[in-house]
Write a protein that holds these residues in place. Structure first.
Motif, PDB file in Angstrom:
ATOM      1  N   LEU A  65      24.642 -38.466  25.391  1.00 22.92           N
ATOM      2  CA  LEU A  65      23.711 -38.098  26.454  1.00 22.92           C
ATOM      3  C   LEU A  65      23.552 -36.586  26.536  1.00 22.92           C
ATOM      4  N   LEU A  66      24.630 -35.847  26.333  1.00 25.85           N
ATOM      5  CA  LEU A  66      24.541 -34.384  26.340  1.00 25.85           C
ATOM      6  C   LEU A  66      23.669 -33.895  25.190  1.00 25.85           C
ATOM      7  N   GLN A  67      23.848 -34.456  23.985  1.00 29.34           N
ATOM      8  CA  GLN A  67      23.036 -34.007  22.859  1.00 29.34           C
ATOM      9  C   GLN A  67      21.565 -34.324  23.075  1.00 29.34           C
ATOM     10  N   LEU A  68      21.253 -35.487  23.618  1.00 29.42           N
ATOM     11  CA  LEU A  68      19.853 -35.822  23.874  1.00 29.42           C
ATOM     12  C   LEU A  68      19.256 -34.903  24.931  1.00 29.42           C
ATOM     13  N   TRP A  69      20.042 -34.528  25.944  1.00 27.96           N
ATOM     14  CA  TRP A  69      19.534 -33.593  26.964  1.00 27.96           C
ATOM     15  C   TRP A  69      19.314 -32.202  26.373  1.00 27.96           C
ATOM     16  N   LEU A  70      20.254 -31.715  25.571  1.00 25.42           N
ATOM     17  CA  LEU A  70      20.078 -30.417  24.928  1.00 25.42           C
ATOM     18  C   LEU A  70      18.853 -30.421  24.019  1.00 25.42           C
ATOM     19  N   THR A  71      18.655 -31.513  23.307  1.00 25.99           N
ATOM     20  CA  THR A  71      17.493 -31.625  22.418  1.00 25.99           C
ATOM     21  C   THR A  71      16.203 -31.600  23.202  1.00 25.99           C
ATOM     22  N   ALA A  72      16.142 -32.322  24.314  1.00 27.08           N
ATOM     23  CA  ALA A  72      14.921 -32.361  25.120  1.00 27.08           C
ATOM     24  C   ALA A  72      14.643 -31.030  25.785  1.00 27.08           C
ATOM     25  N   THR A  73      15.682 -30.319  26.226  1.00 30.04           N
ATOM     26  CA  THR A  73      15.503 -29.106  27.025  1.00 30.04           C
ATOM     27  C   THR A  73      15.285 -27.875  26.157  1.00 30.04           C
ATOM     28  N   PHE A  74      15.964 -27.764  25.043  1.00 25.45           N
ATOM     29  CA  PHE A  74      15.920 -26.538  24.232  1.00 25.45           C
ATOM     30  C   PHE A  74      15.467 -26.821  22.787  1.00 25.45           C
ATOM     31  N   HIS A  75      14.616 -27.809  22.607  1.00 22.92           N
ATOM     32  CA  HIS A  75      14.233 -28.169  21.234  1.00 22.92           C
ATOM     33  C   HIS A  75      13.548 -27.024  20.512  1.00 22.92           C
ATOM     34  N   ALA A  76      12.771 -26.211  21.241  1.00 22.85           N
ATOM     35  CA  ALA A  76      12.099 -25.078  20.595  1.00 22.85           C
ATOM     36  C   ALA A  76      13.110 -23.987  20.249  1.00 22.85           C
ATOM     37  N   GLU A  77      14.008 -23.673  21.188  1.00 30.33           N
ATOM     38  CA  GLU A  77      14.998 -22.612  20.962  1.00 30.33           C
ATOM     39  C   GLU A  77      16.006 -23.009  19.880  1.00 30.33           C
ATOM     40  N   LEU A  78      16.335 -24.300  19.797  1.00 28.83           N
ATOM     41  CA  LEU A  78      17.297 -24.769  18.799  1.00 28.83           C
ATOM     42  C   LEU A  78      16.632 -25.116  17.467  1.00 28.83           C
ATOM     43  N   ASP A  79      15.316 -25.008  17.415  1.00 28.03           N
ATOM     44  CA  ASP A  79      14.545 -25.261  16.197  1.00 28.03           C
ATOM     45  C   ASP A  79      14.786 -26.684  15.683  1.00 28.03           C
ATOM     46  N   LEU A  80      14.507 -27.657  16.569  1.00 28.04           N
ATOM     47  CA  LEU A  80      14.642 -29.065  16.217  1.00 28.04           C
ATOM     48  C   LEU A  80      13.256 -29.675  16.027  1.00 28.04           C
ATOM     49  N   PHE A  81      13.159 -30.680  15.204  1.00 26.52           N
ATOM     50  CA  PHE A  81      11.866 -31.307  14.971  1.00 26.52           C
ATOM     51  C   PHE A  81      12.061 -32.804  14.708  1.00 26.52           C
ATOM     52  N   LEU A  82      10.963 -33.551  14.796  1.00 29.13           N
ATOM     53  CA  LEU A  82      10.989 -34.997  14.551  1.00 29.13           C
ATOM     54  C   LEU A  82      10.481 -35.264  13.134  1.00 29.13           C
ATOM     55  N   PRO A  83      11.281 -35.869  12.271  1.00 32.42           N
ATOM     56  CA  PRO A  83      10.818 -36.175  10.902  1.00 32.42           C
ATOM     57  C   PRO A  83       9.647 -37.155  10.936  1.00 32.42           C
ATOM     58  N   GLU A  84       8.780 -37.034   9.952  1.00 33.52           N
ATOM     59  CA  GLU A  84       7.552 -37.835   9.904  1.00 33.52           C
ATOM     60  C   GLU A  84       7.803 -39.345   9.876  1.00 33.52           C
ATOM     61  N   PRO A  85       8.824 -39.847   9.218  1.00 40.57           N
ATOM     62  CA  PRO A  85       9.024 -41.304   9.202  1.00 40.57           C
ATOM     63  C   PRO A  85       9.191 -41.931  10.582  1.00 40.57           C
ATOM     64  N   TYR A  86       9.464 -41.128  11.591  1.00 41.56           N
ATOM     65  CA  TYR A  86       9.714 -41.684  12.923  1.00 41.56           C
ATOM     66  C   TYR A  86       8.549 -41.459  13.881  1.00 41.56           C
ATOM     67  N   TYR A  87       7.411 -41.018  13.356  1.00 44.77           N
ATOM     68  CA  TYR A  87       6.263 -40.789  14.226  1.00 44.77           C
ATOM     69  C   TYR A  87       5.828 -42.087  14.918  1.00 44.77           C
ATOM     70  N   GLU A  88       5.696 -43.139  14.155  1.00 46.81           N
ATOM     71  CA  GLU A  88       5.216 -44.394  14.731  1.00 46.81           C
ATOM     72  C   GLU A  88       6.187 -44.938  15.773  1.00 46.81           C
ATOM     73  N   GLU A  89       7.454 -44.878  15.453  1.00 51.37           N
ATOM     74  CA  GLU A  89       8.452 -45.331  16.430  1.00 51.37           C
ATOM     75  C   GLU A  89       8.382 -44.505  17.708  1.00 51.37           C
ATOM     76  N   SER A  90       8.133 -43.225  17.561  1.00 51.24           N
ATOM     77  CA  SER A  90       8.055 -42.360  18.731  1.00 51.24           C
ATOM     78  C   SER A  90       6.841 -42.681  19.589  1.00 51.24           C
ATOM     79  N   ARG A  91       5.706 -43.039  18.938  1.00 53.47           N
ATOM     80  CA  ARG A  91       4.505 -43.337  19.720  1.00 53.47           C
ATOM     81  C   ARG A  91       4.662 -44.621  20.537  1.00 53.47           C
TER      82      ARG A  91
END
Length: 919
Positions: free
Chosen positions: A307-333
């Motif tokens: 839960l902590l990692q998911l919160w850090l990812t949601a809050t600071f994804h730009a600062e931590l330079d995180l991205f969603l790989p293309e294979p998971y685009y459909e799942e994300s939508r």
């Protein structure tokens, strides 16, 4: 909830400003709410209250702190409670060898395998409707993602975590996962009762033998078409152990069976609060271990860190330079909750060393200077369950539920982290959404702490008992604040007062950034770490470099159940044990203490033995066998006085009271022989000669004698006994040997021999004479020794009596008699009040009136009066040093060579002068 009656209520505005009036303020900084006293009290009870800028309404995040919540007690524990300070605030060396491969701090992270996925598909086919009803369907689906922990990211963030408020302390302000974040990530509702493992029904009997995950699945997965209730409970127990709470043992834990049964039966306990509380507790425990890794030790992080990692990812994804790989685009939508997309995001740069990755994450958190709107990713709530996506304020048909949900989001309280049934599972942690108002789209004001004193600080399971658990939970779960809904536009601003307060706090506590970054870099340098390790090995103990404290965590604040009167322990009546040297005993001051409780005074530390009453308060003074021996010895020495040699042997246990180095042993013995001869020639002048013989000793070492106000170390003031025995000093006064029987002492009272010493009763020390410049203690309170007491050694003191009726009377008030050097007939009563061990004033009356000192009383007014007998090493009675008379050295030298009569006349004629010299 209290929000129901407030529907439609209009709140007064806390301020109306324009952009022009705020031109002098920094970006995203606004004034503090209005200072009107009538509104201040109103806002102290509100979770949100409005203000406007250019007619656009925003909301302050409440409650507004009162004077009571900003006093010195609160500020000493808020916003940082010292034992819970973030690691970055501690200036100690770092050692990051614990995150170097092959070490894995988070070995309990969820792992995905075909065995689990096959069992999940089987159970979901039959039990999905139960999961939907319980609200755990989306959370169970998250276990399909196979989340991989970013170990360096989590550990870098934990260096900024403060575990009393459960917030990260960044330069931009405090931030933390909230119930709003939990709802957005997992789809769990913030409503419901606190989880209680005792509420599980006993209709389902389930147990297992194999605890390892793979063997557990083989044992409990069935092959029948229908999933039974027992198999469902078995699956939920595995899911809770491995994918939700991530047990440290890496095994299925039986303590989750009651929770699995309640989920199977759709009991609506507050699952979101429980998971968040357990995350806070796991983070607190990990931070304690972080502070103790300076010696290179490792630790295991267990708990819902996913839960902590998911919160850090949601809050600071730009600062931590995180991205969603293309294979998971459909799942994300097609996702139902935000956790599905967040679990698939990964760092853009891969293959970095653990040291480089950690320092990049650490620098990111260290550089969060401003709060950005992206730091509140779930304010708009576009995705999630219907109750989550409803706008606030909501339409009338959803108004009650929505208001209750937002009250749960915003209410400062405590969360339970109790899972099991054992006494060690009770735990509470603080939940402070008002410290992170900007994460809800509210303007941050000076925050209020719900902890008003140290004993209220909740640190999870650390130091929590069951009564405290229920007491604190009931206290903090009371609806203390109100939520009055109104339309407002989100804002991520803060007030100027908050900005100034936080800047001073953060800059004042944070280690210099250059030194901090150097220490972080050195924590990965093996050569530097080896030098530190060699120094630690040279000291022969493990390193404490990871913490300014010891390797053990600081004890939790002592707690008392709120609103429950605690019983105080009765004062101890135990007599202090005897030792050759003890620490000073603090004074006990009481106007009317119990008679059985000894009153002790703080005195300077010195080596001595304790009084007889200290060791054996109820022992007989003299046994029959000893009485016969002493009586026989007395018959062989009928009229012999205690010699100076005898007196010297009695006080050899007190080396501090011996003569000063100015008097050689030979001269001392010769002087004592002369004194003995003079005593035989002139009994009336015996005390005069002895006084002159001891004058040089007392003037050269004034500190060797005990003052009337003090006693030797380790000896309490004497307590009156039922049948007090005469001391050896008293026996020496009446000519007999020091071990004479008390009955023989009474016969010798009428002897014409002069009294050499004062014998006080055992209930008090002699009081000061009326002419003394120091008053008696007020209210009979005992005080420690001081410089004024040292001066009193040379001041005249009244002499107590040797009359057996006064010495042996049970619990009689002490009456002192004056020993006249000429006649020994004149009585001298005491002055009321001083140093009474019973703290009772001395009785007044015709027999107790004070009389002024005369010229013939100097020999009995000694500042070193006798206090009580002691026990020697063999258990025999050893008297305290006999009192001495302090005379000027020149006068003592003149008297030394004179005859007794001339010495007496000389001393009497010059008494006034010598007294003044002494004073």
């Amino acid at each position: 909830m209290t929000s129901g009656p407030n529907v439609g209520k209009i709140l007064p505005s806390a301020g109306k400003w324009t952009a022009a009036t705020l031109s002098s303020y920094d970006m995203d900084v606004v004034p503090e709410p209005s200072l009107r006293l009538d509104l201040q009290k109103f806002w102290e009870n509100q979770l949100i209250f409005p203000y406007s800028i250019d007619n656009l309404v925003h909301a302050f995040g409440g409650p507004k702190p009162s004077d009571k919540s900003r006093n010195s007690k609160v500020l000493s524990i808020f916003p940082v409670y010292k034992p819970c300070a973030p690691r970055v605030f501690i200036s100690e060396p770092y050692n990051f060898s614990y995150i170097k491969a092959p070490n894995r701090v988070f070995r309990s992270a969820p792992s995905l395998n075909d065995q689990y996925l096959g069992w999940l598909d089987r159970v979901q086919r039959d039990k999905a409707d139960i999961w939907q009803a319980c609200g755990i369907y989306d959370l169970i689906q998250l276990s399909r993602t196979g989340l991989k922990y970013q170990q360096e990211m989590i550990i870098a963030a934990l260096h900024f975590f403060e575990s009393s408020t459960n917030t990260f302390h960044f330069e931009c302000g405090m931030m933390t996962p909230t119930l709003l974040d939990v709802a957005a990530i997992t789809g769990l509702s913030p409503l419901g009762d606190t989880y209680d493992p005792c509420k599980a029904s006993d209709t389902i009997k389930f147990d297992f033998r194999n605890k390892s995950y793979s063997k557990y699945i083989v044992e409990n997965r069935k092959t029948s078409d229908e999933v039974s209730d027992e198999e469902h409970v078995a699956f939920l127990t595995l899911w809770l152990s491995q994918y939700v709470f991530c047990t440290q043992s890496l095994q299925v834990a039986k303590k989750f069976i009651p929770m699995a049964i309640q989920l199977h039966e759709c009991q609506q306990f507050n699952f979101a609060r429980l998971i968040l509380g357990c995350l806070y507790e796991s983070m607190r425990d990990a931070c304690e271990h972080l502070k103790r890794t300076g010696d290179g030790s490792t630790f295991l992080g267990a708990g819902p860190f996913w839960l902590l990692q998911l919160w850090l990812t949601a809050t600071f994804h730009a600062e931590l330079d995180l991205f969603l790989p293309e294979p998971y685009y459909e799942e994300s939508r097609t996702r139902r909750v935000e956790g599905t997309r967040l679990a698939r995001m990964v760092p853009r740069e891969r293959g970095l060393g653990y040291d480089v990755a950690f320092q990049q994450y650490f620098n990111t958190f260290l550089s969060l200077k401003e709060f950005k709107p992206s730091f509140a990713p779930f304010v708009d709530r576009p995705l999630g369950p219907p109750w989550f996506t409803h706008r606030f304020p909501s339409p009338p048909e959803f108004e009650m539920v929505t208001n209750n949900i937002w009250t749960a989001y915003l209410m400062p309280t405590v969360l339970s982290c109790r899972i099991g049934l054992t006494s060690g599972d009770f735990g509470l942690v603080g939940y402070f959404p008002n410290l992170v108002s900007r994460q809800f789209g509210l303007t941050q004001i000076l925050p209020k702490s719900i902890y008003l004193e140290e004993r209220e600080v909740c640190l999870g399971k650390h130091g929590m008992t069951e009564p405290q658990f229920h007491s604190f939970l009931n206290h903090f779960n009371q609806p203390s604040y109100e939520l009055t809904p109104f339309d407002f536009a989100p804002s991520h601003a803060c007030t100027r007062e908050f900005f100034t307060w936080w800047s001073r706090h953060y800059e004042g506590r944070l280690v210099d950034k250059t030194a901090l970054l150097t220490a972080i870099s050195n924590g990965f340098d093996s050569s530097i770490l080896n030098k530190i390790k060699s120094k630690l090995n040279a000291r022969g103990s493990k390193s404490k470099a990871g913490s300014s404290n010891s390797s053990k965590p600081l004890p939790p604040p002592s707690k008392v159940e709120l609103k429950i009167a605690s019983r105080k322990r009765p004062p101890s009546t135990e007599t202090p044990s005897v030792s050759k040297k003890q620490r000073p005993i603090p004074a006990t001051c009481s106007s009317a203490p119990d008679k059985d409780i000894p009153v002790l005074s703080t005195i300077p530390e010195q080596t001595n033995v304790a009084t007889t009453q200290d060791l054996f308060p109820s022992a007989e003074p003299i046994t029959d066998e000893k009485k016969k021996k002493k009586k026989k010895k007395k018959e062989h020495q009928p009229n012999q006085e205690s010699t100076p040699e005898r007196k010297s042997s009695e006080i050899e246990a007190q080396p501090d009271t011996l003569a000063s180095p100015e008097d050689p042993p030979l001269e001392q013995s010769e002087r004592k022989k002369k004194k003995k001869k003079k005593q035989k020639k002139s009994p009336a002048a015996a005390t005069v000669v002895e006084a002159s013989a001891t004058a040089k000793e007392t003037t050269s070492q004034p500190e060797a004698s005990a003052t009337p106000q003090t006693q030797p170390q380790n000896s309490a003031q004497v307590i009156p006994q039922d049948e007090p025995a005469l001391s050896k000093a008293a026996e020496g006064v009446v000519e007999g040997p020091s071990d004479a029987h008390p009955e023989d002492v009474a016969e010798k009272i009428s002897s014409p021999q002069p009294l050499e010493t004062a014998i006080p009763t055992e209930t008090s020390s002699p009081p000061k004479a009326p002419s003394s410049p120091h008053r008696a203690f007020e209210d009979d309170n005992l005080k420690p020794n001081n410089e004024e007491d040292q001066l009193d050694r040379n001041l005249p003191q009244p002499n107590p009596s040797t009359h057996p009726a006064q010495v042996l009377a049970n619990n009689d008030p002490p009456t002192n008699f004056q020993a006249d050097p000429i006649a020994n007939t004149e009585q001298r009563p005491t002055v009321d009040g001083e140093h009474s061990t019973t703290n009772q004033p001395q009785p007044s009356g015709s027999n107790h009136e004070s009389s002024s000192p005369s010229a013939g009383t100097f020999d009995s007014e000694d500042g070193n009066s006798y206090i009580g007998d002691s026990l020697g090493e063999e258990g025999t009675s050893v008297s305290k040093p006999l009192p001495t008379v302090v005379l000027p050295a020149e006068l003592a030298k003149e008297l030394k060579d004179l005859t007794p009569v001339d010495a007496l006349n000389k001393l009497l004629s010059s008494h006034g002068t010598s007294s003044s010299a002494v004073e």
